[in-house]
Design a protein around this motif. Sequence first.
Motif, short mmCIF file in Angstrom:
data_model
loop_
_atom_site.label_atom_id
_atom_site.label_comp_id
_atom_site.label_asym_id
_atom_site.label_seq_id
_atom_site.Cartn_x
_atom_site.Cartn_y
_atom_site.Cartn_z
N ASN A 123 0.36 37.11 54.54
CA ASN A 123 0.15 36.26 53.35
C ASN A 123 -0.65 34.99 53.65
O ASN A 123 -1.05 34.29 52.72
CB ASN A 123 1.50 35.87 52.76
N TYR A 124 -0.87 34.71 54.93
CA TYR A 124 -1.51 33.43 55.28
C TYR A 124 -2.70 33.67 56.20
O TYR A 124 -2.64 34.50 57.12
CB TYR A 124 -0.48 32.51 55.94
N ARG A 125 -3.76 32.95 55.92
CA ARG A 125 -5.01 33.14 56.66
C ARG A 125 -5.32 31.99 57.60
O ARG A 125 -6.13 32.13 58.51
CB ARG A 125 -6.16 33.31 55.67
N ARG A 126 -4.70 30.83 57.38
CA ARG A 126 -5.03 29.64 58.18
C ARG A 126 -3.77 28.98 58.68
O ARG A 126 -2.72 29.01 58.04
CB ARG A 126 -5.85 28.65 57.36
N LEU A 127 -3.91 28.29 59.84
CA LEU A 127 -2.82 27.52 60.41
C LEU A 127 -3.34 26.13 60.78
O LEU A 127 -4.29 26.02 61.58
CB LEU A 127 -2.25 28.20 61.65
N TYR A 128 -2.73 25.11 60.20
CA TYR A 128 -3.10 23.73 60.52
C TYR A 128 -2.19 23.21 61.64
O TYR A 128 -0.96 23.24 61.53
CB TYR A 128 -2.94 22.85 59.29
N LEU A 129 -2.82 22.71 62.71
CA LEU A 129 -2.13 22.09 63.84
C LEU A 129 -2.76 20.73 64.12
O LEU A 129 -3.95 20.53 63.87
CB LEU A 129 -2.22 22.96 65.09
N LEU A 145 0.10 23.87 73.32
CA LEU A 145 0.77 25.01 73.95
C LEU A 145 0.90 26.17 72.97
O LEU A 145 0.69 27.33 73.33
CB LEU A 145 2.15 24.57 74.45
N LEU A 146 1.24 25.86 71.73
CA LEU A 146 1.38 26.91 70.71
C LEU A 146 0.04 27.56 70.41
O LEU A 146 -0.02 28.77 70.13
CB LEU A 146 1.98 26.32 69.43
N LEU A 147 -1.03 26.79 70.46
CA LEU A 147 -2.35 27.31 70.13
C LEU A 147 -2.69 28.54 70.98
O LEU A 147 -3.28 29.51 70.47
CB LEU A 147 -3.40 26.21 70.33
N ARG A 148 -2.33 28.50 72.25
CA ARG A 148 -2.63 29.63 73.13
C ARG A 148 -1.89 30.88 72.66
O ARG A 148 -2.45 31.99 72.66
CB ARG A 148 -2.23 29.29 74.56
N GLN A 149 -0.65 30.72 72.24
CA GLN A 149 0.12 31.86 71.77
C GLN A 149 -0.45 32.40 70.45
O GLN A 149 -0.48 33.61 70.22
CB GLN A 149 1.58 31.45 71.56
N ILE A 150 -0.89 31.49 69.60
CA ILE A 150 -1.44 31.92 68.30
C ILE A 150 -2.67 32.79 68.52
O ILE A 150 -2.83 33.84 67.88
CB ILE A 150 -1.80 30.69 67.44
N ARG A 151 -3.54 32.38 69.41
CA ARG A 151 -4.77 33.14 69.65
C ARG A 151 -4.47 34.53 70.22
O ARG A 151 -5.17 35.49 69.93
CB ARG A 151 -5.67 32.35 70.60
#
Length: 420
Positions: A123-129, A145-151
């Motif tokens: 349902n979601y296309r973007r993530l704001y960090l 740190l989370l960014l690496r997991q997201i990718r």
Amino acid sequence: MKREFYQGNRKRLYKKMKENSLLLLFSGTEVRKTADEFYPFYTDRNFLYLTGLDSKELVLLAKKDSEGQVEEKVFLLPPDLLKERWTGTRIRPEEAAERSGIAKTGYVEDFAGEFHKIAASGNYRRLYLDLHREAPEDRDAPAHLLLRQIRDNYPWLQIENANILIRELRTIKQPCEIEAMKVAEKITCEGITAMMKASKPGMYEYQYKAVFDYVLGQYGPQGPAFPSIISAGKNNFCIHYYSYTGQAMDGDMVLNDVGAQKDYLMNDVSRGWPCNGKFSDRQRLLYECALQTSNHMFEMIKPGMPMKEVDAEARRFNARLLVDAGVLDKPENIGTYMWHGGAHHVGFDVHDAVKAPEVIAPGMVFCVDIGIYHEDWGIGFRLEDNCLVTEDGCENLSVITPRTVGEIEDTMQRRSVPGV
């Protein structure tokens, strides 16, 4: 600050976010100092600006759907009576809701599983960090740190930098922020004035600091807005000096660069004075040049003025004064005596994280900092005030703190701190 302030900040941020997007913000984690000791925890200021929650390891999750509707939830540390016996009570759900206005709460141990369900829903296309780094070598924040997991795990989520949007919000101060800053100015004034009244030849820098800290301690536990810079004599030529080991000898100038905070809003004020309470001819000459330059800037600053002109005009004007006084050989050599600019914004940070403006606008608050450092004469000081931009000009929020030669000398004649 009332919870409506934090609710309003989030609402303005959500409006800037694109539809079908997620927002994750983190309050931050402790940094180990040694053995069983950590450095005092300092909540991420963007997280604090949006939630009002001042605690480690918290997470804000917001979901914006295709119709622009937003759901938000904050994840807290779970109650742990044993750990709380050692390190203090943790924020409870009802307290978090009252302070932030966020009705839904959970615990951080459940965050990863809940986020996975949301991210994998399609349902979601973007993530704001919040992906800001002050320098490339800075340690990773939780968002990095989370960014690496997201990718790796959710490659379909397009990453957006929330830091840019939040900086835009923080650039213009709201009325409640300005009122808090004015209270902080009064506290700072009292602390600086107390140091002036206590000042005498032979006094150590750590004693000046003790006077300032004592005054701030009467107004609550938040303390200084930043590590105080308090120096004397030759130590004034170290711009960011924190040792407090020097001694002010007869004829030395005392330099301070200090600030208080109120409701997390900060200020940044600098004053310089002769430790013996009487300006010498040379000290007076240089101080009057700084004062005239500062006054000139407060007459000039108004909406529409290019931001870069604040420091540039201060250098031009001060250079002309120093040339006319026979101190400087030619204006282009002003760097001999002016070592830094000072037009940085203040707010939730002392060097506030704002969107660098091209032009000045009402509601901005930034410093006007005039420093003169004459090593051959052994005189170094700065005169720094906080400037609130109004609809048709500006206001010096720090004018309540003695700043003219006459005001400083008169204040120092009223010595009132015995035994220092």
